[in-house]
Design a protein around this motif. Structure first.
Motif, mmCIF file in Angstrom:
data_model
loop_
_atom_site.group_PDB
_atom_site.id
_atom_site.type_symbol
_atom_site.label_atom_id
_atom_site.label_comp_id
_atom_site.label_asym_id
_atom_site.label_seq_id
_atom_site.Cartn_x
_atom_site.Cartn_y
_atom_site.Cartn_z
ATOM 1 N N MET A 79 0.836 -1.198 0.000
ATOM 2 C CA MET A 79 0.000 0.000 0.000
ATOM 3 C C MET A 79 0.875 1.253 0.000
ATOM 4 N N ARG A 80 1.948 1.233 0.797
ATOM 5 C CA ARG A 80 2.850 2.379 0.842
ATOM 6 C C ARG A 80 3.442 2.651 -0.538
ATOM 7 N N GLU A 81 3.896 1.612 -1.184
ATOM 8 C CA GLU A 81 4.479 1.763 -2.523
ATOM 9 C C GLU A 81 3.471 2.398 -3.491
ATOM 10 N N GLU A 82 2.225 1.924 -3.427
ATOM 11 C CA GLU A 82 1.197 2.424 -4.348
ATOM 12 C C GLU A 82 0.736 3.841 -4.016
ATOM 13 N N VAL A 83 0.383 4.103 -2.747
ATOM 14 C CA VAL A 83 -0.270 5.380 -2.431
ATOM 15 C C VAL A 83 0.693 6.510 -2.109
ATOM 16 N N VAL A 84 1.933 6.186 -1.723
ATOM 17 C CA VAL A 84 2.917 7.237 -1.434
ATOM 18 C C VAL A 84 3.855 7.428 -2.619
ATOM 19 N N SER A 85 4.472 6.363 -3.068
ATOM 20 C CA SER A 85 5.495 6.476 -4.114
ATOM 21 C C SER A 85 4.916 6.657 -5.511
ATOM 22 N N LYS A 86 3.982 5.799 -5.880
ATOM 23 C CA LYS A 86 3.470 5.828 -7.257
ATOM 24 C C LYS A 86 2.366 6.854 -7.472
ATOM 25 N N ARG A 87 1.315 6.792 -6.685
ATOM 26 C CA ARG A 87 0.124 7.604 -6.942
ATOM 27 C C ARG A 87 0.134 8.961 -6.238
ATOM 28 N N LYS A 88 0.966 9.112 -5.214
ATOM 29 C CA LYS A 88 1.095 10.364 -4.459
ATOM 30 C C LYS A 88 -0.228 10.818 -3.835
ATOM 31 N N TRP A 89 -1.042 9.844 -3.414
ATOM 32 C CA TRP A 89 -2.287 10.187 -2.731
ATOM 33 C C TRP A 89 -2.013 10.710 -1.332
ATOM 34 N N LEU A 90 -0.965 10.193 -0.685
ATOM 35 C CA LEU A 90 -0.573 10.612 0.657
ATOM 36 C C LEU A 90 0.919 10.898 0.653
ATOM 37 N N ASP A 91 1.346 11.783 1.556
ATOM 38 C CA ASP A 91 2.787 11.937 1.710
ATOM 39 C C ASP A 91 3.285 10.928 2.744
ATOM 40 N N GLU A 92 4.590 10.786 2.826
ATOM 41 C CA GLU A 92 5.194 9.772 3.698
ATOM 42 C C GLU A 92 4.774 9.950 5.154
ATOM 43 N N GLN A 93 4.799 11.179 5.647
ATOM 44 C CA GLN A 93 4.466 11.422 7.055
ATOM 45 C C GLN A 93 3.015 11.067 7.361
ATOM 46 N N HIS A 94 2.100 11.426 6.482
ATOM 47 C CA HIS A 94 0.691 11.099 6.695
ATOM 48 C C HIS A 94 0.504 9.581 6.720
ATOM 49 N N PHE A 95 1.158 8.876 5.800
ATOM 50 C CA PHE A 95 1.073 7.423 5.770
ATOM 51 C C PHE A 95 1.587 6.835 7.080
ATOM 52 N N LEU A 96 2.728 7.323 7.558
ATOM 53 C CA LEU A 96 3.286 6.818 8.814
ATOM 54 C C LEU A 96 2.378 7.131 9.996
ATOM 55 N N ASP A 97 1.722 8.284 9.978
ATOM 56 C CA ASP A 97 0.754 8.601 11.028
ATOM 57 C C ASP A 97 -0.402 7.601 11.024
ATOM 58 N N LEU A 98 -0.857 7.230 9.831
ATOM 59 C CA LEU A 98 -1.934 6.239 9.740
ATOM 60 C C LEU A 98 -1.466 4.867 10.226
ATOM 61 N N VAL A 99 -0.220 4.499 9.922
ATOM 62 C CA VAL A 99 0.333 3.237 10.423
ATOM 63 C C VAL A 99 0.341 3.255 11.945
ATOM 64 N N GLY A 100 0.758 4.369 12.521
ATOM 65 C CA GLY A 100 0.754 4.496 13.976
ATOM 66 C C GLY A 100 -0.639 4.359 14.557
ATOM 67 N N ALA A 101 -1.620 4.963 13.904
ATOM 68 C CA ALA A 101 -3.005 4.854 14.378
ATOM 69 C C ALA A 101 -3.500 3.415 14.292
ATOM 70 N N THR A 102 -3.150 2.711 13.233
ATOM 71 C CA THR A 102 -3.617 1.317 13.103
ATOM 72 C C THR A 102 -2.976 0.418 14.148
ATOM 73 N N ASN A 103 -1.788 0.775 14.617
ATOM 74 C CA ASN A 103 -1.145 -0.019 15.659
ATOM 75 C C ASN A 103 -1.834 0.121 17.009
ATOM 76 N N LEU A 104 -2.617 1.166 17.192
ATOM 77 C CA LEU A 104 -3.339 1.368 18.446
ATOM 78 C C LEU A 104 -4.666 0.632 18.476
ATOM 79 N N ILE A 105 -5.179 0.252 17.315
ATOM 80 C CA ILE A 105 -6.490 -0.383 17.200
ATOM 81 C C ILE A 105 -6.292 -1.884 17.055
#
Length: 81
Positions: free
Chosen positions: A31-57
């Motif tokens: 997902m990171r490769e697709e939405v951050v690197s290729k498609r640029k839907w999210l920036d790296e920091q936003h993606f990492l923030d979402l990863v952090g949020a998913t680790n809490l749930i």
């Protein structure tokens, strides 16, 4: 959100669902490769923030990430694709 965005989200997760294997960690990396690197839907920091949020749930991180990304790109409808 536009239908185009919803279609893009659906196509991305169909693709990842078909070619992805290796468990939640591998799916999140894909997902990171697709939405951050290729498609640029999210920036790296936003993606990492979402990863952090998913680790809490509790639950599989890849499913939660897919829901977060769907929501970011396609609104509440994208969350359920």
């Amino acid at each position: 959100m536009s239908r185009r965005n919803l279609k893009e989200v659906a196509q991305l997760f169909l693709k990842l669902g078909v070619i992805g294997f290796g468990g939640p960690a591998a799916h999140v990396a894909m997902m990171r490769e697709e939405v951050v690197s290729k498609r640029k839907w999210l920036d790296e920091q936003h993606f990492l923030d979402l990863v952090g949020a998913t680790n809490l749930i509790p639950g599989p991180n890849s499913t939660e990430m897919a829901m977060h990304i769907g929501h970011e790109r396609g609104g509440w409808r994208g969350e359920f694709l």
